[in-house]
Design a protein around this motif. Structure first.
Motif, mmCIF file in Angstrom:
data_model
loop_
_atom_site.group_PDB
_atom_site.id
_atom_site.type_symbol
_atom_site.label_atom_id
_atom_site.label_comp_id
_atom_site.label_asym_id
_atom_site.label_seq_id
_atom_site.Cartn_x
_atom_site.Cartn_y
_atom_site.Cartn_z
ATOM 1 N N SER A 6 -25.822 -38.329 17.900
ATOM 2 C CA SER A 6 -24.636 -37.576 18.321
ATOM 3 C C SER A 6 -23.585 -38.114 17.501
ATOM 4 C CB SER A 6 -24.412 -37.849 20.000
ATOM 5 O OG SER A 6 -23.261 -38.388 20.238
ATOM 6 N N ILE A 7 -23.544 -39.500 17.304
ATOM 7 C CA ILE A 7 -22.303 -40.132 16.323
ATOM 8 C C ILE A 7 -22.530 -39.079 14.987
ATOM 9 C CG2 ILE A 7 -21.305 -41.907 15.260
ATOM 10 C CD1 ILE A 7 -22.237 -43.640 17.734
ATOM 11 N N ALA A 8 -23.866 -39.267 14.671
ATOM 12 C CA ALA A 8 -23.954 -38.551 13.060
ATOM 13 C C ALA A 8 -23.695 -37.119 13.087
ATOM 14 C CB ALA A 8 -25.512 -38.770 12.610
ATOM 15 N N TRP A 9 -24.049 -36.188 14.068
ATOM 16 C CA TRP A 9 -23.616 -35.115 14.151
ATOM 17 C C TRP A 9 -22.201 -34.617 14.200
ATOM 18 C CZ3 TRP A 9 -26.020 -30.678 13.396
ATOM 19 C CH2 TRP A 9 -25.491 -29.611 13.981
ATOM 20 N N SER A 324 -28.504 -46.428 10.571
ATOM 21 C CA SER A 324 -29.205 -45.034 11.033
ATOM 22 C C SER A 324 -28.412 -43.929 11.150
ATOM 23 C CB SER A 324 -29.808 -45.418 12.364
ATOM 24 O OG SER A 324 -30.817 -46.305 12.388
ATOM 25 N N ILE A 325 -26.910 -44.412 11.384
ATOM 26 C CA ILE A 325 -26.018 -43.142 11.813
ATOM 27 C C ILE A 325 -25.893 -42.505 10.310
ATOM 28 C CG2 ILE A 325 -23.545 -42.643 11.917
ATOM 29 C CD1 ILE A 325 -23.560 -44.920 14.147
ATOM 30 N N PHE A 326 -25.863 -43.006 9.367
ATOM 31 C CA PHE A 326 -25.534 -42.734 7.965
ATOM 32 C C PHE A 326 -26.653 -42.020 7.363
ATOM 33 C CE2 PHE A 326 -21.973 -45.249 8.931
ATOM 34 C CZ PHE A 326 -20.782 -44.317 8.678
ATOM 35 N N ILE A 327 -27.758 -42.747 7.573
ATOM 36 C CA ILE A 327 -29.053 -41.994 6.984
ATOM 37 C C ILE A 327 -29.399 -40.785 7.620
ATOM 38 C CG2 ILE A 327 -31.732 -42.331 6.772
ATOM 39 C CD1 ILE A 327 -30.960 -45.320 6.252
ATOM 40 N N ILE A 328 -28.953 -40.781 8.797
ATOM 41 C CA ILE A 328 -29.313 -39.435 9.775
ATOM 42 C C ILE A 328 -28.441 -38.345 9.370
ATOM 43 C CG2 ILE A 328 -28.936 -38.338 11.995
ATOM 44 C CD1 ILE A 328 -30.174 -40.847 13.404
ATOM 45 N N GLU A 329 -27.129 -38.702 9.027
ATOM 46 C CA GLU A 329 -26.169 -37.700 8.339
ATOM 47 C C GLU A 329 -26.848 -37.347 7.105
ATOM 48 O OE1 GLU A 329 -22.192 -39.376 8.015
ATOM 49 O OE2 GLU A 329 -22.385 -40.169 10.262
ATOM 50 N N ALA A 330 -27.212 -38.115 6.268
ATOM 51 C CA ALA A 330 -27.831 -37.726 4.951
ATOM 52 C C ALA A 330 -28.946 -36.639 5.188
ATOM 53 C CB ALA A 330 -28.515 -38.848 4.204
ATOM 54 N N GLY A 331 -29.873 -37.220 6.286
ATOM 55 C CA GLY A 331 -30.939 -36.316 6.863
ATOM 56 C C GLY A 331 -30.375 -34.979 7.148
ATOM 57 N N LEU A 332 -29.643 -34.826 8.026
ATOM 58 C CA LEU A 332 -29.025 -33.666 8.404
ATOM 59 C C LEU A 332 -28.456 -32.676 7.250
ATOM 60 C CD1 LEU A 332 -27.100 -34.844 11.601
ATOM 61 C CD2 LEU A 332 -29.094 -33.543 11.476
ATOM 62 N N VAL A 333 -28.028 -33.354 6.215
ATOM 63 C CA VAL A 333 -27.488 -32.490 4.999
ATOM 64 C C VAL A 333 -28.427 -32.156 4.494
ATOM 65 C CG1 VAL A 333 -26.295 -32.752 2.816
ATOM 66 C CG2 VAL A 333 -25.124 -33.788 4.945
ATOM 67 N N GLY A 334 -29.508 -32.815 4.090
ATOM 68 C CA GLY A 334 -30.584 -32.739 3.449
ATOM 69 C C GLY A 334 -31.526 -31.531 4.092
ATOM 70 N N LEU A 335 -31.719 -31.715 5.475
ATOM 71 C CA LEU A 335 -32.363 -30.515 6.324
ATOM 72 C C LEU A 335 -31.808 -29.330 6.173
ATOM 73 C CD1 LEU A 335 -35.163 -30.718 7.966
ATOM 74 C CD2 LEU A 335 -33.681 -30.850 10.081
#
Lengths: 411, 235
Positions: A6-9, A324-335
């Protein structure tokens, strides 16, 4: 929603412009990669298919793998030969029908005998060199696509006249011959005959359509001035990819030179391999460039969120959670970029495939493309991996930040 | 009785071309239900001492004990866990996450600690915020509130996991008189009614005089550590 997610989003959605730029970067990378791969592999598949369709999968010719032993060699341990006269005529395959019958028992596919010959075609005062292929229309159907390439007449039309010939449509147009025209053929052996044009074919390959003529086996044998000669057995394997193995086995069994289509086109196939290496290098480079965009955006977000990182760490968030927050952000951008890239890639591929162009070498006027899920998944995997790697470094740096340094700076 | 926080010979030196000593040879114990002011001139090391007591920073020499446990031997994640569950922080600036509503901000530590669902954490966050007079602002983001209201949200967040100790670094430093009074009253009530321990760094000697104990820091050392007149009168 999970707290970290939720923070990453929240981070990525509250920076819409930067996030969209990063997503667009990945989307372009994935989209163009898919298009490139579709184009390259499509043309490669089309090329191989054409190659496989145009040529026999396996060609067994009358050349021996090893020269025949002279009788003197058999009788004496050592023999020296002087003044041997080379055979002027092609030897042909010995007992071709028996060999075909033997091969038919195990070769998965169809076989046909043929006679390869050369002749000069004369019509309306024009002389053209012609490759003559003597065929058996009943078995030819199983080995080549000639029957489907017929524009006028059929393979059976060859039985209509005593010396009948099927000409390529480009050749016929070039010399002005029509069905029922009589042309004169003069072979290299000096045989001269008048042949009637009984049909025309169109293979789509200019060279074939301009320089090839099909006749009955016996007509070609007359031109070769060798009754009963068969100098080639052509094989069409059920699975073209097995041609090399089958070819080797035929060679061992018959003693004749047997060449698969892969062997005959080895140079071309190695060029394709080289082309694939180039393709994947370019595709990789495109995605790498896109990953720099992701790196940039995640670095920017971590830089902008440096105070938030300090807050979270002071509250008691672990380093792993921050990372994890920032890796998830990168993952969200990538996805997101990859999924939009699918759409872009499909549209680009469709666009490229619908472009019309003319080539002097063949009839095809559209770029062949290949639609396969493999390209989409591969591009997504590479884009996601590069996004996650690009996100890891700023995320790692963020996790290592000392909150006191930031809090002191802020106050 | 075991002190909630104890500093033993704590010294903090900032490494660099010219090393700077922030705090030196600090020995103190913070007991339950104390209301402690740390005062001193600017640059005396008050905030640095608070960060050391709250495990935000590590001493160069010495040890900080939380509930009698040495934190020197703890891994970083263990210290983070102690911060999350045993200590609440309030800073001079509210330090709330700007994209989240104040309810979400207060719920963050509860969700990070685990044990509460997102809904339960939000419900408890709303209760806390309502108790500080913010029930009309639950869905607002920090930038929609006044300075005093934000600082009250920050106090609510510090209390999210019901820690026994609140460490406040100039909690009223950026507030006007009215807001200062409101926040101070909240902190005092936390001690008197809530049974919490509050340690606050402040420049305001009037506020410090209204607390129970005053530790005066000069040049990184404790110059004095004594009960205030208010505490003495109460006894």
């Amino acid at each position: 929603m999970n707290l970290i997610l939720s923070i990453a989003w929240t981070h990525v959605t509250h920076r819409a412009r930067q996030t969209l730029v990063a997503i667009a970067g990945v989307m372009m990378g994935v989209g163009f990669s898919i298009m490139m791969a579709a184009m390259m592999e499509g043309s490669q598949d089309d090329f191989i298919k054409t190659l496989v369709d145009a040529l026999p999968h396996i060609s067994v010719t009358d050349e021996l793998r090893e020269p025949t032993r002279q009788p003197a060699e058999i009788v004496y341990q050592a023999a020296e030969f002087h003044g041997l006269t080379p055979e002027a005529r092609r030897p042909g395959i010995k007992n071709p029908m028996a060999i075909i019958a033997s091969l038919q028992s195990w070769v998965p596919g169809a076989l046909t005998p043929s006679v390869q010959s050369k002749a000069v075609l004369r019509f309306a005062g024009r002389n053209l060199t012609l490759s003559i292929v003597g065929i058996d229309p009943r078995t030819e159907v199983g080995v080549s696509n000639l029957a489907t390439h017929m524009r006028q007449g059929t393979l059976v039309s060859l039985y209509r006249a005593s010396n009948a010939i099927l000409l390529g449509d480009r050749l016929a147009t070039k010399i002005g011959a029509r069905v029922n025209s009589n042309v004169t053929l003069t072979s290299a052996q000096g045989a001269v005959m008048t042949a009637r044009v009984v049909g025309m074919f169109h293979s789509g390959f200019r060279v074939t359509d301009e320089t090839t003529g099909y006749v009955l086996l016996k007509t070609a044998q007359i031109l070769e001035m060798q009754t009963g000669i068969v100098n080639e057995i052509r094989v069409r394997a059920r699975d073209p990819m097995n041609a090399r193995l089958i070819s080797e086995r035929i060679g061992e069994q018959t003693g004749y030179k047997s060449i698969s289509w892969q062997e005959a086109q080895e140079d071309l196939l190695s060029t394709i391999t080289l082309r694939n290496v180039l393709m994947y290098t370019i595709v990789g480079a495109i995605l790498l460039v896109a990953s720099f965009g992701t790196y940039n955006i995640i670095s920017t977000i971590t830089h902008e969120k440096i105070r938030d990182i300090a807050i979270l760490k002071s509250l008691g968030f672990r380093n792993q959670a921050i990372r994890s927050i920032f890796i998830i952000e990168a993952g969200l951008v990538g996805l997101a970029g990859a999924l939009l890239g699918w759409l872009l890639g499909y549209l680009l591929t469709w666009g490229v495939a619908s472009l019309e162009f003319k080539t002097p070498f063949s009839d095809y006027n559209h770029l062949p493309v290949l639609y396969t899920m493999k390209h989409y998944l591969l591009a997504t995997a590479v884009a996601l991996a590069s996004s996650l790697i690009a996100g890891y470094f700023p995320a790692h740096a963020a996790a290592r930040l000392h909150p006191v340094d930031i809090i002191r700076g802020a106050t | 009785m075991t002190p909630l926080i104890e500093a033993r010979n704590v010294t903090k030196i900032l490494a660099g071309t010219v090393p700077v000593t922030l705090v030196k040879d600090i020995n103190l114990a913070i007991m339950p239900r104390e209301f402690v002011a740390i005062t001193g001139p600017s640059g005396s090391g008050k905030s640095s001492l608070l960060y050391l007591l709250g495990l935000l920073d590590l001493p160069t020499i010495g040890d900080v004990l939380i509930d009698g446990r040495s934190t020197n031997v703890m891994l970083e994640d263990e210290r983070a866990e102690v911060r999350l569950s045993r200590i609440g922080f309030v800073f001079q600036f509210h330090f709330l996450l700007p994209e989240f509503s104040i309810t979400e901000n207060v719920a963050l530590p509860m969700r990070a600690l685990g044990g509460l669902s997102a809904r339960a954490a939000a419900s408890r966050a709303e209760e806390l915020l309502s108790s500080f007079g913010l029930s009309d602002h639950l869905r607002k983001t920090p930038d929609q509130l006044s300075g005093g209201q934000r600082q009250r949200v920050a106090v609510a967040r510090a209390l999210a996991n019901d820690p026994p100790v609140i460490l406040a670094d100039e909690p009223t430093g950026s507030l006007d008189t009215l807001a200062t009074s409101q926040v101070f009253d909240i902190l005092r009530d936390l001690v008197t009614r809530g049974g919490k321990t509050v340690v606050a760094v402040t420049h305001d000697l009037n506020l410090a005089a209204r607390m129970h104990r005053r530790i005066h820091v000069v040049d990184g050392r404790i110059a004095s550590d004594e009960a205030t007149a208010l505490a003495a009168n109460a006894q």
